[in-house]
Each structure stands twice: as structure tokens, then as C-alpha cells.
Scaffold this motif. Structure first.
Motif, PDB file in Angstrom:
ATOM      1  N   ALA A  59      45.471  38.979  51.344  1.00  0.00           N
ATOM      2  CA  ALA A  59      46.400  38.498  50.316  1.00  0.00           C
ATOM      3  C   ALA A  59      45.657  37.776  49.202  1.00  0.00           C
ATOM      4  CB  ALA A  59      47.432  37.563  50.953  1.00  0.00           C
ATOM      5  N   GLU A  60      44.659  36.986  49.577  1.00  0.00           N
ATOM      6  CA  GLU A  60      43.899  36.231  48.566  1.00  0.00           C
ATOM      7  C   GLU A  60      43.131  37.169  47.644  1.00  0.00           C
ATOM      8  OE1 GLU A  60      40.199  34.492  47.018  1.00  0.00           O
ATOM      9  OE2 GLU A  60      40.289  35.731  48.842  1.00  0.00           O
ATOM     10  N   LYS A  61      42.562  38.217  48.202  1.00  0.00           N
ATOM     11  CA  LYS A  61      41.838  39.190  47.373  1.00  0.00           C
ATOM     12  C   LYS A  61      42.784  39.882  46.400  1.00  0.00           C
ATOM     13  CE  LYS A  61      38.894  43.304  47.487  1.00  0.00           C
ATOM     14  NZ  LYS A  61      39.671  43.953  46.391  1.00  0.00           N
ATOM     15  N   TYR A  62      43.959  40.247  46.891  1.00  0.00           N
ATOM     16  CA  TYR A  62      44.919  40.908  46.016  1.00  0.00           C
ATOM     17  C   TYR A  62      45.298  39.997  44.850  1.00  0.00           C
ATOM     18  CZ  TYR A  62      49.051  43.433  44.447  1.00  0.00           C
ATOM     19  OH  TYR A  62      49.960  44.116  43.674  1.00  0.00           O
ATOM     20  N   CYS A  63      45.574  38.742  45.146  1.00  0.00           N
ATOM     21  CA  CYS A  63      45.956  37.797  44.086  1.00  0.00           C
ATOM     22  C   CYS A  63      44.835  37.625  43.069  1.00  0.00           C
ATOM     23  CB  CYS A  63      46.330  36.447  44.695  1.00  0.00           C
ATOM     24  SG  CYS A  63      47.929  36.455  45.561  1.00  0.00           S
ATOM     25  N   MET A  64      43.600  37.587  43.532  1.00  0.00           N
ATOM     26  CA  MET A  64      42.470  37.470  42.612  1.00  0.00           C
ATOM     27  C   MET A  64      42.378  38.707  41.729  1.00  0.00           C
ATOM     28  SD  MET A  64      39.879  35.418  41.872  1.00  0.00           S
ATOM     29  CE  MET A  64      38.284  35.411  41.035  1.00  0.00           C
TER      30      MET A  64
END
Length: 737
Positions: A315-320
Motif C-alpha cells: 500500500a505504501e509503494k502504491y501511494c508513493m
């Protein structure tokens, strides 16, 4: 194309709706009584994270829009898919950029923190256009639980409330009674100025009925409430399942109490229910669920907290990748807590990942001091050369790029960046050594640019491009090569080597044809080179590719103004201000053109609004002085010009205008004094010298006037005929005397 802009600052007579209540059910019941809504959506960020409400709204209305106006959907494809990626199967995907197609590990370009604002503006235009094409000629959309919404939803609503006419797109916003802490200041301002507030009465449970809304995130129950028939018997198992099925957002106290009783009595059984719900949601294959409800259930269903790490990393990678930086920051906070539950022998690179990512995001969000603290903590915690290399690089970028002007220190930046280059040069793997040395060198080149050492910066970028070509071939790191080429083009523009810069921009557009900022930058280069038609062509292409941003309309206005199309330029500047009212340069440009066209009173109103946003801005005050002079409001003009000079004593334009005011009222010595100061700042200027000569002449100092007229005649751009005439007149009077 974008919707026609209203006049900046316009207030429509019929406001939007703001429903405030103690519970979601109360708000929904009251909203239903206020009017009939085409769509009502829950904005609670636990459901789908960023754009929970907007995405749900789009998943509801876009299928119908696609069948009736596919070209309208296609024109806003990027924005729609950013907020509702699940619609890709229905509406298709836009051609990707090098950024989006970069392989894992090769992403070196990140979106601006303003990207979500640009997306929101595009979506507002989509709704406006869709409403115009609808059978009823309007849309009515209700967003509830806004006090629990992600920043993206709140930002969208703030912009939409300001930019939509309620007669065309009517918005309802429902929230719990706010103390301001849960709503963005921008949204609170919009709610206060653009809505009628309705207080929702607190309804007894037996009057709530079955309240539903369209476009639910889950498909089984739409609003966080369940209509279980056995509620009357307070069956704890049914209440527990209702809580789980609501993804933890219910505000029915009996469901919440049942959940906590069950978790205390049998935590393993409750965890199993969370895992089952996570699996159910994962089976849908919907990206946005992985940013909200799935994370919630994975975390609470994990046997140990550390087991949730992979879901959070995803999820964090997607948001970045897509620019959801505030949501990403919340995820990083959660990930730091998860790492506290990690086994002693866990991969320490995960800790480094959190340090780096938090610093990057904080820097992108203009929170530089916190970013620096994260980087320093990382340096204090690592002895790994690659980790230290990255941290020194990001510290260097803080000092040379992200810090506020008063805190930038390009020499300190070079110290960190030279360290990062040195560490990169020691990487044992040849390919990685080549890439990272070039990457760090690109950061060093930026510091050199800011130090005014353009040739050194050019040499660094040229060397980097040559090394990547020589050692890595053509296929790898295509994105970073485009970044290097774009940086080289900017350096070449700074060196006045415009043709070479344009060749680089042409190549960038060829290799990354769907990245609109390259068209924007090439348009700027063409404008600086005097190719106004070419600049407009590029600006039009950048606008067509989207998403839009106010600088694009501002630069279109500058190009049209330079081409003599003043009315068209005025419309461009109006649109820039409609998007972002605090865009100072567009307000100044628009005010100046309004003065040129004789619209002084409109200019005064526009400037007054600007001073509300930018108090004591010297340029706005100078324009206010000019505008009030034009309508013979002498006292107000003098006050504005005095304030302008006090705010910026080197704004020679304000001194020149005040000198003209002094002259008109016979204060010739004061006029000469202001023009003395203006010339000291601006240097020899034919118009300033003429004006001072004219004031000297009026004061009876003819010899000084002759001297000023003579100096002015020696300068390019002087009005020779008038200057010669005035000088002859003065000399004639001197000879008579």
C-alpha cells in the motif's frame, strides 16, 4: 478541454448543503429530507483510503457517462483512474509515461505534492461537463462522514464547493459536528462561505430504518450499518459480524460493544473473522480496497503485528507511486509500529526504508525540518554504505531544493552530495556503481546550478548521460536518462543556448510523448526564444494530456498577451485564478491587463481580494495605487503607494507611480525625489529619465531637465521625438533667461 471559468471570487446565490449531526445515520436521514441525491457516498478513509468518497462516486456515475459521453470520459481518463482505478477495465487506460512504465527499482521521478489538487480540478471539470450533458442538466451528489475522510477527499470537496455552481452540480457534505480538528482549513473555509448548514436531529434507533447509499465500497451493505433482523434480541454474534462487515466504521454502539466483548473473550476467533473478511475483500481484486479495509483487517487478523508488513509495504509503494503522500505518511507511521514487533534478526533494510521514505514524503509535503530529522536519525542508525549514500543524497537535496529560501545552503548541499557521489563510486557491482554515481552526480549538478556554476552542472549531466550509454546500454534506466536530459535542457536555457535546449526538449517529447510537463517546459523554452505560436501549441498539448495546473493557464496568458491578444490573455489569467485564487503572479498579470483595458473598478476588486490573501504585497499595492489614481481616488492611491514603498523600497515601479501622483498635485520636488530613488534601483531607464526631466522642468530646474533628456536620448527604446522637443523647449527658455 476544461470548463469555462467563472469570475474569480464569484459567489453563487444558491449555496451547497452542509449537514451536521452526531451520527452518520442522523446526517443521512436529514440529507435525504433536504433534497434527492443522485449519489450518496461514504467518505470514511478506512474503507478505501485516498479518494474513498470520490472514487465511490465515480464508480457509480462513470458507467452511465461512458455509455452516453465516452469522449467526455476519455478527456478525463487520468483523473478518473487516479481516484477510481477499478474503472480501468470499463474505460481503458491512458497511454503511459516513462514514469508509469519504469521497471521496479528504476523509478527516479515522483509526482508533485500538488498532483492531487490537479486531479481534483480535472474531476470538477468532468462533473461540470457531465451535468451539462445530463438529461436534467444538473447533478446532486452527497458525501458523508467527511470528518473521517482522507485528505484527498477533503481537498476535492474544498475545490468542488468553490468551483461548482449549485444550480449545475449541487453538493451535499455531511459530517459530525466539527471542532475544526478533523477538517482541512480549506474545506472549513469553503463550507463556511459556500453552504447552508442544516443541523441533523438525533433520531432514536427505531426511526433510523434501512438507510442506504449508492456506490457502496463492498456491495453487501452500503453505509456501515446492518439491518440484521435479530438485532432486537441483541444477538452478540450477529452484532459482531455486523461490526466486521462494516470494516470497523459503524457508529452503532451495540455493534461496537459486541466486538470488544468478543475480542476480550476470544481474540483468536475475532482475528479469524478479520482474516476471512480480508480474504473476501482481496478476492475482489480492487486496488483501492488494499489502501483501506484490507489493511484494517490484515492488521487485526494477524497472529503477530509483524505479519502485516507485506500488505503495508504494498500500500505504501502504491501511494508513493501515485502521489498520495499524506496517506503514505500515515502508513509509514503504522509501519514503524509494525517494526517494533519484528524479530531481532529481521532485515534492517526495512528500518532504512521507513527512514528514507518518511524523509522523502515530508520533503515533498514541504515539511523540511521533519524530513531532516528523519534523515539524521537514519544516518545515526546505519553503518551500511548504500544507506548512508542515499541519506547524504537526500540531505543534499533538502538544502539545495526543498528548503525555504532563507534556509537553503548550496555549499552544505554540495558537501552531502559529494559524499553521496564518493560512496556511490565504491559500490562493488559495476552496473549499480555506474547508475548510482550518475544519479548522485545529477543531484550535485543541481547544487552547481543554484551556485551559478552552470558550465560545471552541464559537464556533470553530460558525463552522466555518456556513462549510462557507455556502461548500461540503451534499455535500462530510460526514465532517469530522460530526467538527465530534461535537466540538461534547463541548464542550456540558462546558458542562453536555446537551440540546443530545444533539441533536448524535442527528444524528450519523442521518447515520453504522454508526459504533459515536457510539453509545458518546451513551451516555456519556445516562449523565451520568441516562438509564441510554438509555445501555444505546446501549452495546448500539455492541457490536452492533463492533469491541469494553474501555471499552464498563466503561461498561456503570458503568450497570448505577448502576441497582442489581450482579451484571450485575460481569460487565461482568470482561469488560473479560478483554479487557485492565491496564485499571486496570475492575479498581478490579470490586474495589470484590466488596468490596460480601462476596467479599473474590476481591477480594484481583484486586487483587494489578492491583498486579503497576500497582505502588504508590494506589487499588488502598487497596482492598487495605479487603479485608484485612474478613478481619481487620490488619498487611497497615495496610501497604497506609501505602503508599497514601505513593503519593498526597491520596487521602482511603485516609486515611479507615486512620483506621477506627486506631479499631478504639484509636489514636483517629491516627484523628483521618488524618481531619484527609482533610477538608483533600476539604473538608467529612458522613461524614468524622461519623467524626472519633466518634473525638473516643472520645478523650474531647466538645466537638470536638459541633462535628463540628454541621458535618455542615449538609451535604446527612448521616445526620441518627444525628448528632443522637450530639450529644445528647455534650452530655449534657458537662452531667454
Amino acid at each position: 478541454m476544461s470548463s469555462p471559468p467563472p469570475t474569480p471570487g464569484r459567489q453563487d446565490s444558491a449555496p451547497h448543503d452542509w449537514i451536521v449531526g452526531r451520527r452518520r445515520a442522523d446526517c443521512l436521514a436529514t440529507a435525504a429530507g433536504v433534497r434527492t441525491w443522485a449519489v450518496t457516498v461514504n467518505c470514511h478513509r478506512r474503507l478505501r483510503g485516498p479518494y474513498t468518497g470520490v472514487g465511490t462516486m465515480l464508480r457509480t456515475i462513470v458507467p452511465q457517462a461512458m455509455s452516453r459521453s465516452p469522449e467526455l470520459v476519455a478527456a478525463h481518463l487520468v483523473a478518473i483512474l487516479c481516484a477510481a482505478p477499478e474503472l480501468e477495465e470499463l474505460i481503458g487506460s491512458p497511454p503511459g509515461t516513462l514514469t508509469e512504465h519504469a521497471p521496479p527499482g528504476e523509478r527516479t521521478r515522483w509526482y508533485s505534492r500538488l498532483r492531487t489538487r490537479r486531479i481534483s480540478h480535472h474531476l470538477v471539470d468532468f462533473l461540470n461537463d457531465l451535468a451539462r450533458e445530463s438529461e436534467t442538466g444538473s447533478l446532486a451528489l452527497c458525501f458523508d462522514t467527511v470528518d473521517e475522510a482522507d485528505h484527498t477527499d477533503q481537498e476535492f470537496l474544498a475545490i468542488a464547493l468553490r468551483r461548482t455552481d449549485p444550480a449545475l452540480v449541487r453538493l451535499g457534505v455531511a459530517s459530525e459536528a466539527p471542532d475544526g480538528s478533523d477538517l482541512l482549513p480549506e474545506l472549513l473555509d469553503a463550507l463556511g462561505s459556500r453552504t447552508t448548514q442544516t443541523q441533523a436531529p438525533h433520531l432514536p434507533a427505531d426511526e433510523l430504518g434501512s438507510i442506504t447509499d449508492a456506490g457502496d465500497h463492498s456491495g453487501d451493505h452500503s453505509n456501515g450499518y446492518s439491518d440484521h433482523s435479530d438485532y432486537a434480541d441483541h444477538d452478540d454474534e450477529a452484532l459482531l459480524r455486523a461490526f466486521i462487515d462494516s470494516d470497523g466504521i459503524t457508529d452503532r454502539p451495540e455493534e461496537t460493544l459486541a466486538y470488544y466483548r468478543a475480542r476480550k473473550a476470544d481474540p483468536q476467533a475475532v482475528a479469524a473473522l478479520h482474516r476471512a473478511r480480508a480474504a473476501e475483500l482481496e478476492a475482489r481484486g480492487e486496488v483501492s480496497l488494499t489502501l483501506g479495509a484490507i489493511l484494517y483487517h490484515v492488521r487485526h487478523g494477524a497472529e503477530r503485528l509483524y505479519d502485516a508488513w507485506p500488505a503495508y509495504v504494498q500500500a505504501e509503494k502504491y501511494c508513493m507511486d501515485v502521489g498520495f503522500y499524506r496517506a503514505q505518511l500515515e502508513l509509514l507511521d503504522e509501519m514503524e509500529l509494525i517494526l517494533r514487533d519484528a524479530p531481532e534478526d529481521h532485515d534492517r533494510g526495512k528500518d532504512h526504508h521507513v527512514y528514507i521514505r518518511r524523509g522523502q514524503v515530508l520533503a515533498l509535503l514541504d515539511r523540511q525540518e521533519e524530513a531532516m530529522a528523519s534523515y539524521i536519525s537514519g544516518l545515526a542508525d546505519t553503518r551500511v554504505p548504500r544507506e548512508a549514500m542515499a541519506l547524504h543524497y537526500y540531505l543534499g537535496m533538502l538544502y539545495t531544493r526543498f528548503q525555504r529560501p532563507e534556509h537553503k545552503d548550496h555549499t552544505v548541499a554540495k558537501a552531502h552530495l559529494n559524499t553521496s557521489v564518493a560512496l556511490a563510486s565504491q559500490i562493488p557491482e559495476p552496473d549499480d556503481r555506474a547508475f548510482f554515481t550518475v544519479f548522485m552526480g545529477n543531484g550535485l549538478a543541481l547544487a552547481e546550478v543554484h551556485l551559478g556554476r552552470l558550465q560545471q552542472a552541464l559537464e556533470l549531466v553530460d558525463a552522466g548521460l555518456a556513462r549510462l550509454d557507455r556502461e548500461l546500454g540503451d534499455a535500462r534506466h530510460r526514465l532517469h536518462r530522460s530526467v538527465l536530459r530534461a535537466n540538461r535542457a534547463q541548464v542550456l536555457m540558462g546558458l542562453k543556448r536555446h537551440q540546443e535546449a530545444l533539441e533536448d526538449f524535442n527528444e524528450l517529447v519523442r521518447i515520453d510523448p504522454f508526459y504533459n510537463e515536457y510539453y509545458f517546459e518546451r513551451g516555456n523554452a519556445r516562449y523565451q526564444s520568441g516562438d509564441l505560436d510554438g509555445a501555444m501549441t505546446d501549452y495546448d498539448e500539455a492541457l490536452a494530456l492533463g492533469p491541469m495546473f494553474p501555471e499552464l493557464f498563466h503561461n498561456r496568458g503570458e503568450a497570448k498577451s505577448a502576441n497582442g491578444d489581450i482579451e484571450a490573455a485575460i481569460q487565461e489569467f482568470r482561469h488560473a485564478l479560478e483554479l487557485e485564487p492565491d496564485t499571486l503572479e496570475s492575479r498581478i498579470a490579470l490586474s495589470s491587463l484590466l488596468l490596460e483595458t480601462g476596467a479599473e473598478r474590476e481591477a480594484i476588486e481583484l486586487i483587494g481580494d489578492g491583498l486579503g490573501l497576500h497582505p502588504e504585497d508590494a506589487r499588488l499595492l502598487c497596482l492598487l495605487g495605479q487603479a485608484t489614481m485612474a478613478i481619481d481616488d487620490t488619498d487611497r492611491a497615495l496610501d497604497a503607494l506609501d505602503r508599497a514603498v514601505a513593503a519593498d523600497g526597491e520596487l521602482y515601479q511603485a516609486l515611479a507611480v507615486r512620483a506621477a501622483l506627486h506631479y499631478e498635485h504639484g509636489r514636483f520636488d517629491d516627484a523628483v525625489a521618488d524618481l531619484d530613488r527609482a533610477l538608483a534601483v533600476a539604473g538608467d531607464d529612458p522613461d524614468l529619465l524622461f519623467n524626472r526631466g519633466y518634473a525638473q522642468e516643472a520645478a523650474g530646474r531647466l538645466a537638470e531637465a536638459v541633462e535628463d533628456y540628454t541621458r535618455a536620448l542615449e538609451l535604446p527604446g527612448a521616445d526620441s521625438e518627444t525628448l528632443i522637443s522637450r530639450r529644445l523647449e528647455c534650452r530655449a527658455q534657458l537662452s531667454v533667461d
